[in-house]
Design a protein around this motif. Structure first.
Motif, PDB file in Angstrom:
ATOM      1  N   PRO A  59      39.676  30.598  35.200  1.00 24.55           N
ATOM      2  CA  PRO A  59      40.377  30.957  36.438  1.00 24.55           C
ATOM      3  C   PRO A  59      41.536  30.027  36.771  1.00 24.55           C
ATOM      4  CG  PRO A  59      38.299  29.918  36.943  1.00 24.55           C
ATOM      5  CD  PRO A  59      38.305  30.136  35.452  1.00 24.55           C
ATOM      6  N   LYS A  60      41.588  28.861  36.146  1.00 24.97           N
ATOM      7  CA  LYS A  60      42.711  27.956  36.391  1.00 24.97           C
ATOM      8  C   LYS A  60      43.974  28.422  35.673  1.00 24.97           C
ATOM      9  CE  LYS A  60      40.376  24.395  35.017  1.00 24.97           C
ATOM     10  NZ  LYS A  60      40.019  23.004  34.646  1.00 24.97           N
ATOM     11  N   ASN A  61      43.814  29.293  34.685  1.00 25.87           N
ATOM     12  CA  ASN A  61      44.959  29.813  33.947  1.00 25.87           C
ATOM     13  C   ASN A  61      45.425  31.103  34.613  1.00 25.87           C
ATOM     14  OD1 ASN A  61      46.734  31.012  32.028  1.00 25.87           O
ATOM     15  ND2 ASN A  61      45.808  29.739  30.435  1.00 25.87           N
ATOM     16  N   HIS A  62      46.352  30.986  35.547  1.00 29.84           N
ATOM     17  CA  HIS A  62      46.794  32.141  36.326  1.00 29.84           C
ATOM     18  C   HIS A  62      47.427  33.212  35.441  1.00 29.84           C
ATOM     19  CE1 HIS A  62      47.223  29.257  40.026  1.00 29.84           C
ATOM     20  NE2 HIS A  62      46.002  29.308  39.539  1.00 29.84           N
ATOM     21  N   THR A  63      48.142  32.785  34.408  1.00 28.19           N
ATOM     22  CA  THR A  63      48.780  33.753  33.519  1.00 28.19           C
ATOM     23  C   THR A  63      47.743  34.617  32.824  1.00 28.19           C
ATOM     24  OG1 THR A  63      50.665  32.292  33.143  1.00 28.19           O
ATOM     25  CG2 THR A  63      50.302  34.034  31.526  1.00 28.19           C
ATOM     26  N   HIS A  64      46.661  34.014  32.375  1.00 29.76           N
ATOM     27  CA  HIS A  64      45.612  34.780  31.708  1.00 29.76           C
ATOM     28  C   HIS A  64      44.936  35.756  32.671  1.00 29.76           C
ATOM     29  CE1 HIS A  64      44.910  31.840  28.096  1.00 29.76           C
ATOM     30  NE2 HIS A  64      46.143  32.325  28.150  1.00 29.76           N
ATOM     31  N   VAL A  65      44.728  35.326  33.894  1.00 27.69           N
ATOM     32  CA  VAL A  65      44.128  36.215  34.892  1.00 27.69           C
ATOM     33  C   VAL A  65      45.036  37.426  35.121  1.00 27.69           C
ATOM     34  CG1 VAL A  65      43.440  36.430  37.300  1.00 27.69           C
ATOM     35  CG2 VAL A  65      42.855  34.369  36.025  1.00 27.69           C
ATOM     36  N   GLU A  66      46.320  37.169  35.297  1.00 25.66           N
ATOM     37  CA  GLU A  66      47.266  38.257  35.532  1.00 25.66           C
ATOM     38  C   GLU A  66      47.379  39.157  34.310  1.00 25.66           C
ATOM     39  OE1 GLU A  66      50.782  36.150  36.662  1.00 25.66           O
ATOM     40  OE2 GLU A  66      50.055  35.703  38.685  1.00 25.66           O
ATOM     41  N   GLN A  67      47.353  38.570  33.113  1.00 33.37           N
ATOM     42  CA  GLN A  67      47.404  39.382  31.905  1.00 33.37           C
ATOM     43  C   GLN A  67      46.191  40.293  31.803  1.00 33.37           C
ATOM     44  OE1 GLN A  67      47.942  36.121  29.158  1.00 33.37           O
ATOM     45  NE2 GLN A  67      49.999  36.813  28.595  1.00 33.37           N
ATOM     46  N   ALA A  68      45.017  39.791  32.152  1.00 36.80           N
ATOM     47  CA  ALA A  68      43.805  40.602  32.074  1.00 36.80           C
ATOM     48  C   ALA A  68      43.889  41.800  33.014  1.00 36.80           C
ATOM     49  CB  ALA A  68      42.585  39.752  32.398  1.00 36.80           C
ATOM     50  N   ILE A  69      44.341  41.543  34.242  1.00 39.07           N
ATOM     51  CA  ILE A  69      44.467  42.649  35.199  1.00 39.07           C
ATOM     52  C   ILE A  69      45.516  43.643  34.726  1.00 39.07           C
ATOM     53  CG2 ILE A  69      45.110  43.276  37.559  1.00 39.07           C
ATOM     54  CD1 ILE A  69      43.985  40.603  38.483  1.00 39.07           C
ATOM     55  N   ASN A  70      46.645  43.139  34.271  1.00 40.34           N
ATOM     56  CA  ASN A  70      47.745  43.997  33.853  1.00 40.34           C
ATOM     57  C   ASN A  70      47.421  44.800  32.600  1.00 40.34           C
ATOM     58  OD1 ASN A  70      50.622  43.786  32.007  1.00 40.34           O
ATOM     59  ND2 ASN A  70      50.670  44.837  33.972  1.00 40.34           N
ATOM     60  N   LEU A  71      46.788  44.160  31.624  1.00 41.10           N
ATOM     61  CA  LEU A  71      46.503  44.823  30.358  1.00 41.10           C
ATOM     62  C   LEU A  71      45.333  45.793  30.451  1.00 41.10           C
ATOM     63  CD1 LEU A  71      46.844  41.841  27.868  1.00 41.10           C
ATOM     64  CD2 LEU A  71      48.380  43.809  28.044  1.00 41.10           C
ATOM     65  N   PHE A  72      44.318  45.426  31.220  1.00 41.42           N
ATOM     66  CA  PHE A  72      43.067  46.155  31.158  1.00 41.42           C
ATOM     67  C   PHE A  72      42.685  46.868  32.445  1.00 41.42           C
ATOM     68  CE2 PHE A  72      42.660  42.538  28.142  1.00 41.42           C
ATOM     69  CZ  PHE A  72      42.772  43.280  26.977  1.00 41.42           C
ATOM     70  N   GLY A  73      43.478  46.718  33.484  1.00 44.43           N
ATOM     71  CA  GLY A  73      43.275  47.530  34.663  1.00 44.43           C
ATOM     72  C   GLY A  73      42.340  46.986  35.713  1.00 44.43           C
ATOM     73  N   GLY A  74      41.796  45.779  35.521  1.00 42.33           N
ATOM     74  CA  GLY A  74      40.917  45.264  36.556  1.00 42.33           C
ATOM     75  C   GLY A  74      40.147  44.040  36.143  1.00 42.33           C
ATOM     76  N   VAL A  75      39.594  43.388  37.132  1.00 34.49           N
ATOM     77  CA  VAL A  75      38.826  42.170  36.930  1.00 34.49           C
ATOM     78  C   VAL A  75      37.572  42.212  37.804  1.00 34.49           C
ATOM     79  CG1 VAL A  75      38.812  39.699  37.401  1.00 34.49           C
ATOM     80  CG2 VAL A  75      40.772  40.712  36.286  1.00 34.49           C
ATOM     81  N   TYR A  76      36.444  42.017  37.199  1.00 34.76           N
ATOM     82  CA  TYR A  76      35.158  42.006  37.896  1.00 34.76           C
ATOM     83  C   TYR A  76      34.923  40.582  38.372  1.00 34.76           C
ATOM     84  CZ  TYR A  76      30.066  42.894  38.357  1.00 34.76           C
ATOM     85  OH  TYR A  76      28.777  43.035  38.804  1.00 34.76           O
ATOM     86  N   VAL A  77      34.914  40.379  39.668  1.00 39.33           N
ATOM     87  CA  VAL A  77      34.936  39.031  40.232  1.00 39.33           C
ATOM     88  C   VAL A  77      33.648  38.725  40.978  1.00 39.33           C
ATOM     89  CG1 VAL A  77      36.200  37.444  41.733  1.00 39.33           C
ATOM     90  CG2 VAL A  77      37.426  39.301  40.582  1.00 39.33           C
ATOM     91  N   GLY A  78      33.031  37.611  40.653  1.00 36.87           N
ATOM     92  CA  GLY A  78      31.917  37.095  41.429  1.00 36.87           C
ATOM     93  C   GLY A  78      32.291  35.745  41.995  1.00 36.87           C
ATOM     94  N   PHE A  79      32.037  35.511  43.264  1.00 37.76           N
ATOM     95  CA  PHE A  79      32.451  34.251  43.869  1.00 37.76           C
ATOM     96  C   PHE A  79      31.500  33.845  44.986  1.00 37.76           C
ATOM     97  CE2 PHE A  79      34.580  37.658  46.102  1.00 37.76           C
ATOM     98  CZ  PHE A  79      34.489  37.315  47.442  1.00 37.76           C
ATOM     99  N   GLN A  80      31.543  32.575  45.328  1.00 37.00           N
ATOM    100  CA  GLN A  80      30.780  32.056  46.457  1.00 37.00           C
ATOM    101  C   GLN A  80      31.541  32.348  47.745  1.00 37.00           C
ATOM    102  OE1 GLN A  80      27.976  31.003  45.505  1.00 37.00           O
ATOM    103  NE2 GLN A  80      26.997  30.052  47.250  1.00 37.00           N
TER     104      GLN A  80
END
Length: 248
Positions: free
Chosen positions: A135-156
């Motif tokens: 999650p510290k790699n913002h570019t990778h997070v954005e690439q995942a959303i952009n390439l694959f259409g979504g991100v399944y997020v679990g958080f406190q």
């Protein structure tokens, strides 16, 4: 007044989980500065632009079934990408949730949900695999959303989560509670990350978008003493590569 429930358990770590960065090459283009899979493709494909119709509450106002509601929202999004409208019923979401909990309203672990989804169809579809993203790699997070259409997020969950949601304000860093929540992220820009939760589409993770999100994850890591907060990419059975991400 609407009520909301949480239900994501503390993270479970599996060293065998695949890592997003392992499969990236230098040739991969940078993600656009802003992206939203609903407004870009899904709404047009389905002829529906009301998120409350496509992504209902799914029982998450009375049960801690957020981990399963997020799966249902992912399936609706992915089916929308291929022009196939599929909205899981509340009864189907609750049935799967209680099946995995053994009939009790106990909440679930994100990793267990993803492993089940990989082995067994949920709402008509299953995944081939899932991968983790730093999650510290913002570019990778954005690439995942952009390439694959979504991100399944679990958080406190932070202290003012519900109040900020009711006021339609972004979720911002703050003192953490013992609760966890799961959502499905479908977009981002420089100011916020857009997620699907509690029966609507909300720009909830901001201000500062990814930076604020990362700070919250780092705070969670310190509190829980876990080595990594992970996001899961998934590969869909009806499209070669359709991942989500999880920040667990």
């Amino acid at each position: 007044m609407a009520t909301y429930r949480f239900g994501k358990h503390p993270p479970k770590i599996d060293y065998r989980t695949l890592r997003f960065k392992t499969y990236l090459t230098p040739q991969l283009a940078a993600p656009p500065p802003a992206y939203d899979v609903l407004t870009t493709r899904v709404y047009q494909n389905l002829g529906v632009s009301d998120p409350t119709k496509l992504f209902p509450m799914d029982g998450n106002d009375t049960l801690g079934d957020c981990t399963i509601a997020a799966v249902a929202h992912a399936v609706t999004t992915y089916r929308g990408l291929v022009k196939n409208q599929h909205i899981a019923s509340k009864q189907a979401v609750v049935k799967l949730y209680l099946h995995l909990t053994g009939g009790l309203d106990t909440g679930l672990n994100v990793l267990d949900v993803l492993n089940y989804w990989r082995q067994t169809k949920a709402f008509g579809d299953n995944i081939l695999a899932y991968i983790s993203i730093d999650p510290k790699n913002h570019t990778h997070v954005e690439q995942a959303i952009n390439l694959f259409g979504g991100v399944y997020v679990g958080f406190q969950v932070q202290q003012n989560c519900v109040q900020e949601f009711d006021a339609r304000k972004p979720w911002t860093p703050g003192p953490l509670t013992s609760d966890g929540h799961a959502v499905f992220a479908i977009g981002y820009d420089q100011n916020a990350v857009t997620v699907l939760t509690w029966g609507t589409r909300s720009r909830e993770l901001g201000p500062g978008g990814m930076s604020a999100l990362t700070k919250r994850m780092q705070s969670y890591r310190r509190k829980r003493s876990v080595p990594n907060i992970r996001r899961a990419s998934i590969l869909s059975s009806f499209r070669p590569t359709l991942p989500t991400w999880r920040t667990d």
